[in-house]
Design a protein around this motif. Structure first.
Motif, PDB file in Angstrom:
ATOM      1  N   GLY A   1       0.784  -1.225   0.000  1.00  0.00           N
ATOM      2  CA  GLY A   1       0.000   0.000   0.000  1.00  0.00           C
ATOM      3  C   GLY A   1       0.814   1.273   0.000  1.00  0.00           C
ATOM      4  N   ARG A   2       2.103   1.160  -0.308  1.00  0.00           N
ATOM      5  CA  ARG A   2       2.975   2.337  -0.291  1.00  0.00           C
ATOM      6  C   ARG A   2       3.903   2.300  -1.505  1.00  0.00           C
ATOM      7  NH1 ARG A   2       6.638   3.235   4.910  1.00  0.00           N
ATOM      8  NH2 ARG A   2       7.887   1.594   3.941  1.00  0.00           N
ATOM      9  N   ARG A   3       4.058   3.428  -2.151  1.00  0.00           N
ATOM     10  CA  ARG A   3       4.922   3.519  -3.326  1.00  0.00           C
ATOM     11  C   ARG A   3       6.389   3.563  -2.893  1.00  0.00           C
ATOM     12  NH1 ARG A   3       3.510   6.414  -8.280  1.00  0.00           N
ATOM     13  NH2 ARG A   3       1.813   7.332  -7.067  1.00  0.00           N
ATOM     14  N   GLU A   4       7.198   2.722  -3.516  1.00  0.00           N
ATOM     15  CA  GLU A   4       8.635   2.693  -3.271  1.00  0.00           C
ATOM     16  C   GLU A   4       9.342   3.124  -4.555  1.00  0.00           C
ATOM     17  OE1 GLU A   4       9.623   2.222  -0.350  1.00  0.00           O
ATOM     18  OE2 GLU A   4       8.142   0.980   0.670  1.00  0.00           O
ATOM     19  N   THR A   5      10.350   3.994  -4.426  1.00  0.00           N
ATOM     20  CA  THR A   5      10.991   4.582  -5.607  1.00  0.00           C
ATOM     21  C   THR A   5      12.505   4.468  -5.510  1.00  0.00           C
ATOM     22  OG1 THR A   5       9.162   6.154  -5.851  1.00  0.00           O
ATOM     23  CG2 THR A   5      11.224   6.685  -6.979  1.00  0.00           C
ATOM     24  N   PHE A   6      13.157   4.199  -6.619  1.00  0.00           N
ATOM     25  CA  PHE A   6      14.610   4.206  -6.696  1.00  0.00           C
ATOM     26  C   PHE A   6      15.029   4.612  -8.106  1.00  0.00           C
ATOM     27  CE2 PHE A   6      13.275  -0.121  -7.698  1.00  0.00           C
ATOM     28  CZ  PHE A   6      13.990  -0.418  -8.851  1.00  0.00           C
ATOM     29  N   THR A   7      16.285   4.994  -8.257  1.00  0.00           N
ATOM     30  CA  THR A   7      16.815   5.414  -9.559  1.00  0.00           C
ATOM     31  C   THR A   7      17.947   4.489  -9.967  1.00  0.00           C
ATOM     32  OG1 THR A   7      18.311   6.992  -8.510  1.00  0.00           O
ATOM     33  CG2 THR A   7      16.170   7.826  -9.234  1.00  0.00           C
ATOM     34  N   PHE A   8      18.219   4.447 -11.267  1.00  0.00           N
ATOM     35  CA  PHE A   8      19.289   3.618 -11.795  1.00  0.00           C
ATOM     36  C   PHE A   8      19.734   4.209 -13.129  1.00  0.00           C
ATOM     37  CE2 PHE A   8      15.427   2.108 -13.686  1.00  0.00           C
ATOM     38  CZ  PHE A   8      15.753   1.712 -14.973  1.00  0.00           C
ATOM     39  N   ARG A   9      20.869   3.737 -13.620  1.00  0.00           N
ATOM     40  CA  ARG A   9      21.385   4.207 -14.897  1.00  0.00           C
ATOM     41  C   ARG A   9      21.333   3.061 -15.902  1.00  0.00           C
ATOM     42  NH1 ARG A   9      24.134   8.445 -16.749  1.00  0.00           N
ATOM     43  NH2 ARG A   9      24.295   9.327 -14.660  1.00  0.00           N
ATOM     44  N   ALA A  10      20.909   3.382 -17.125  1.00  0.00           N
ATOM     45  CA  ALA A  10      20.818   2.367 -18.173  1.00  0.00           C
ATOM     46  C   ALA A  10      20.939   3.032 -19.527  1.00  0.00           C
ATOM     47  CB  ALA A  10      19.492   1.613 -18.074  1.00  0.00           C
ATOM     48  N   LYS A  11      21.092   2.226 -20.553  1.00  0.00           N
ATOM     49  CA  LYS A  11      21.037   2.702 -21.920  1.00  0.00           C
ATOM     50  C   LYS A  11      19.585   2.623 -22.398  1.00  0.00           C
ATOM     51  CE  LYS A  11      25.741   1.229 -22.982  1.00  0.00           C
ATOM     52  NZ  LYS A  11      26.601   0.374 -23.851  1.00  0.00           N
ATOM     53  N   ALA A  12      19.330   3.162 -23.546  1.00  0.00           N
ATOM     54  CA  ALA A  12      17.978   3.081 -24.101  1.00  0.00           C
ATOM     55  C   ALA A  12      17.762   1.639 -24.551  1.00  0.00           C
ATOM     56  CB  ALA A  12      17.815   4.048 -25.261  1.00  0.00           C
ATOM     57  N   GLU A  13      17.229   0.807 -23.671  1.00  0.00           N
ATOM     58  CA  GLU A  13      17.091  -0.609 -23.939  1.00  0.00           C
ATOM     59  C   GLU A  13      15.829  -1.146 -23.270  1.00  0.00           C
ATOM     60  OE1 GLU A  13      20.763  -1.923 -22.376  1.00  0.00           O
ATOM     61  OE2 GLU A  13      20.208  -1.601 -20.289  1.00  0.00           O
ATOM     62  N   ARG A  14      15.467  -2.347 -23.646  1.00  0.00           N
ATOM     63  CA  ARG A  14      14.272  -2.993 -23.109  1.00  0.00           C
ATOM     64  C   ARG A  14      14.593  -3.585 -21.741  1.00  0.00           C
ATOM     65  NH1 ARG A  14       9.123  -1.876 -24.435  1.00  0.00           N
ATOM     66  NH2 ARG A  14       7.742  -3.667 -24.119  1.00  0.00           N
ATOM     67  N   LEU A  15      13.709  -3.315 -20.775  1.00  0.00           N
ATOM     68  CA  LEU A  15      13.866  -3.810 -19.408  1.00  0.00           C
ATOM     69  C   LEU A  15      12.784  -4.834 -19.103  1.00  0.00           C
ATOM     70  CD1 LEU A  15      14.329  -0.388 -17.588  1.00  0.00           C
ATOM     71  CD2 LEU A  15      16.101  -1.812 -18.617  1.00  0.00           C
ATOM     72  N   SER A  16      13.064  -5.729 -18.178  1.00  0.00           N
ATOM     73  CA  SER A  16      12.070  -6.690 -17.697  1.00  0.00           C
ATOM     74  C   SER A  16      11.951  -6.566 -16.188  1.00  0.00           C
ATOM     75  CB  SER A  16      12.465  -8.125 -18.068  1.00  0.00           C
ATOM     76  OG  SER A  16      12.355  -8.337 -19.458  1.00  0.00           O
TER      77      SER A  16
END
Length: 229
Positions: free
Chosen positions: A102-117
């Motif tokens: 019931g609570r939003r969890e947020t984080f950041t990361f670095r990637a290239k313009a690519e497909r994520l799963s």
């Protein structure tokens, strides 16, 4: 030198006085010698006390004192610098575990313009919501056996550089019917109170989806995490 002490000293010296008696100069010299010895002893004790105090102060307060800026513009800073918000970001794969539903969890990361799963596991009867860079990217029922372990949940395309992922788990019974839109996801999350729920979000490069997402290799020199393929 008290009066009684001086009298005793004079009486003692008078008992074995040399011929011609005791001169006032002799008494004065004797008193000066006594005062000098006492003063030296007191000074030694005071010096020792000051040394102990100095060591104590240096031990307790051994913090560097900021120095004024030099003419070259160098400035000494007495604290470690905090990393800037735009500093280094972790790369893929990422594994995040949480204990609140019931609570939003947020984080950041670095990637290239690519497909994520995304892979999402949650308590039975749970429903997952995932946002990528502010857009609703994946929704649906989650659980320990949904879509088979490791619980692949959906795909999305990252942008080149720093990305932001937000995710939340709610009770499937609270979802209702109808398609899950960005607006309905926000409303659902706003209506859900926080509750205890152990869940885990995994984010990998879609090209490594055939690898075991729960087995990783850590480079002992750089600390870089890579999926074991």
């Amino acid at each position: 030198m008290t009066e009684q002490r001086l009298r005793d000293l004079l009486d003692h010296d008078s008992a074995g006085a040399p011929p011609g008696g005791i001169r006032l100069a002799d008494v004065d010299a004797r008193v000066r010698r006594l005062r000098w010895r006492r003063g030296r002893a007191a000074g030694s004790v005071a010096a020792a006390a000051l040394a102990v105090t100095a060591v104590t102060v240096l031990t307790v307060d051994a913090r560097p004192v900021p120095q004024a800026a030099s003419a070259s513009g160098d400035v000494w800073v007495g604290a470690l610098a905090e990393p800037s918000p735009g500093g280094a970001q972790p790369g893929l794969p990422l594994f995040h575990g949480y204990s609140q539903g019931g609570r939003r969890e947020t984080f950041t990361f670095r990637a290239k313009a690519e497909r994520l799963s995304f892979a999402l596991t949650c308590p039975s009867g749970g429903y997952g919501l995932v946002w990528l860079n502010g857009d609703l990217a994946a929704t649906g029922a989650c659980g320990p056996t949904v879509r088979q372990p490791p619980g692949w949940f959906g795909d999305a395309t990252a942008r080149d550089g720093v990305n932001e992922v937000s995710a939340a788990v709610v009770r499937a019974a609270d979802v209702g019917t109808g398609p899950m839109t960005a607006a309905s996801a926000e409303l659902l999350l706003a209506r859900t109170a926080s509750y205890a729920a152990e869940w885990r979000l995994t984010l990998v490069d879609a090209r490594t989806r055939s690898c075991r997402a729960d087995v990783i290799r850590v480079d002992p020199r750089s600390g870089e995490i890579t999926a074991r393929c």
